[in-house]
Design a protein around this motif. Structure first.
Motif, PDB file in Angstrom:
ATOM      1  N   THR A   1       8.717 -20.879  17.302  1.00  0.00           N
ATOM      2  CA  THR A   1       8.188 -22.144  17.828  1.00  0.00           C
ATOM      3  C   THR A   1       9.049 -22.679  18.955  1.00  0.00           C
ATOM      4  OG1 THR A   1       7.186 -22.750  15.707  1.00  0.00           O
ATOM      5  CG2 THR A   1       7.642 -24.540  17.256  1.00  0.00           C
TER       6      THR A   1
ATOM      7  N   THR B   1       9.549 -18.943  11.695  1.00  0.00           N
ATOM      8  CA  THR B   1       8.609 -19.925  12.249  1.00  0.00           C
ATOM      9  C   THR B   1       9.314 -20.879  13.212  1.00  0.00           C
ATOM     10  OG1 THR B   1       7.217 -19.858  10.268  1.00  0.00           O
ATOM     11  CG2 THR B   1       7.029 -21.805  11.682  1.00  0.00           C
TER      12      THR B   1
ATOM     13  N   ALA C   1       3.246 -21.100  12.287  1.00  0.00           N
ATOM     14  CA  ALA C   1       3.438 -21.073  10.834  1.00  0.00           C
ATOM     15  C   ALA C   1       2.288 -20.339  10.145  1.00  0.00           C
ATOM     16  CB  ALA C   1       3.543 -22.500  10.305  1.00  0.00           C
TER      17      ALA C   1
END
Length: 334
Positions: free
Chosen positions: A274, A270, A324
């Protein structure tokens, strides 16, 4: 100064009032060197610079320029028109900052300012140019930090002026920060179910904001020195997308490696994804915002760091929680 203010007529130094007489020396191409030197002697105490003499015709149109050194080395009876050289010039309606930077870059003592009919309406001296650029840099630095330039020494500036120079920006940024609060409230359930995500929020918004500010600062500087123009928006966007993507891959890979050693793989994935997405978005937004500001005739510095930081904070959280949720759906709960 916002970098796009018209040149108008710099017959006086910036900040001074208008004069009845011009502060530069002119001569006629049909006059001799001796006659021109007598002109210089008559006005030398009243003009700002005598080292560059403007040669104009009867209609004040610029014919050329000649330096004091050339005049002193020439024969007294020689016509100054024979000594004329092609000058660098500025136009009265072009941005002040552009002309000032050209004056500095070309290292001329005096740059004639012409109207649309190529008549001399004033001059921009090297001293004026340096003061203009210093003022522009002061304003850009202040606005980049979310305040207004003081225009006077700090210790002599009244407290109310200091408060006024900062309060408006803080209110604007505070309103913008409500975007971040709104984003957090929208993902409240996700955050409650995956508490570990909250640990990385400062990392995500910090890297995103810094990436956007770096791009904005670089592009604002390039605009100021004339390296890029508004028409280059597409090229700048593509370039910053590539730069942001590469930065994101570097930072995301490092974060993936470190986070996988401390947390489970899903958290690490995640964070890694990101950072790749956010750095790309932040660099792209940071790169084009100053150009958009220039297009709207607003100081690019106003469009840069403070607003970009606010935007990237909100966008970073949206990207973070969206990634997420996608990772959870594909790989199971964290």
């Amino acid at each position: 100064m916002n970098g796009v203010k018209p040149m108008c007529c710099w017959a006086t130094p910036p900040g001074g009032g208008p004069r009845d007489e011009p502060n530069f020396v002119t001569t006629h191409p049909g006059l001799s060197v001796a006659q021109t030197m007598r002109r210089i002697h008559r006005v030398m105490d009243d003009v700002e610079s005598i080292y560059t003499v403007l040669i104009t015709d009867g209609a004040r149109r610029l014919v050329g320029v000649v330096s004091l050194r050339e005049l002193m080395g020439a024969d007294d009876e020689q016509l100054v028109g024979e000594l004329a050289s092609e000058p660098y010039t500025a136009t009265a309606n072009e941005p002040v900052a552009v002309a000032a930077r050209r004056t500095i870059d070309t290292r001329v003592m005096v740059m004639p300012v012409l109207d649309l009919e190529e008549r001399v309406v004033g001059v921009l001296t090297i001293d004026d140019a340096i003061r203009l650029i210093d003022l522009e840099e002061e304003e850009r630095s202040a606005r980049g930090a979310g305040t207004e330039p003081l225009r006077r020494p700090y210790l002599t500036t009244p407290i109310r002026s200091l408060v006024k120079s900062r309060l408006v920006w803080l209110l604007v940024l505070g309103i913008g920060a409500t975007l971040t609060v709104q984003v957090l409230s929208s993902f409240e359930e996700t955050l409650e179910s995956m508490v570990v995500l909250s640990l990385f929020i400062p990392l995500v918004v910090g890297i995103g904001g810094n990436t956007g500010n770096q791009a904005a600062t670089t592009v604002t500087r390039a605009l100021a020195v004339g390296d890029i123009r508004v028409a280059d928006l597409g090229r700048v966007l593509l370039r910053e997308v590539r730069v942001g993507g590469i930065l994101g891959l570097c930072l995301g890979s490092l974060a993936l490696l470190i986070a996988s050693l401390v947390f489970d793989l899903q958290v690490a994935v995640t964070i890694g994804i990101t950072l790749v997405a956010l750095c790309t978005i932040a660099a792209a937004v940071g790169g084009i915002m100053p150009i958009i500001g220039k297009l709207l005739r607003v100081d690019p510095a106003v469009f840069s760091n403070p607003f970009i930081s606010t935007f990237v904070d909100a966008a970073g959280l949206v990207v973070y929680f969206s990634v997420a949720m996608s990772v959870v759906q594909n790989f199971g709960g964290m």
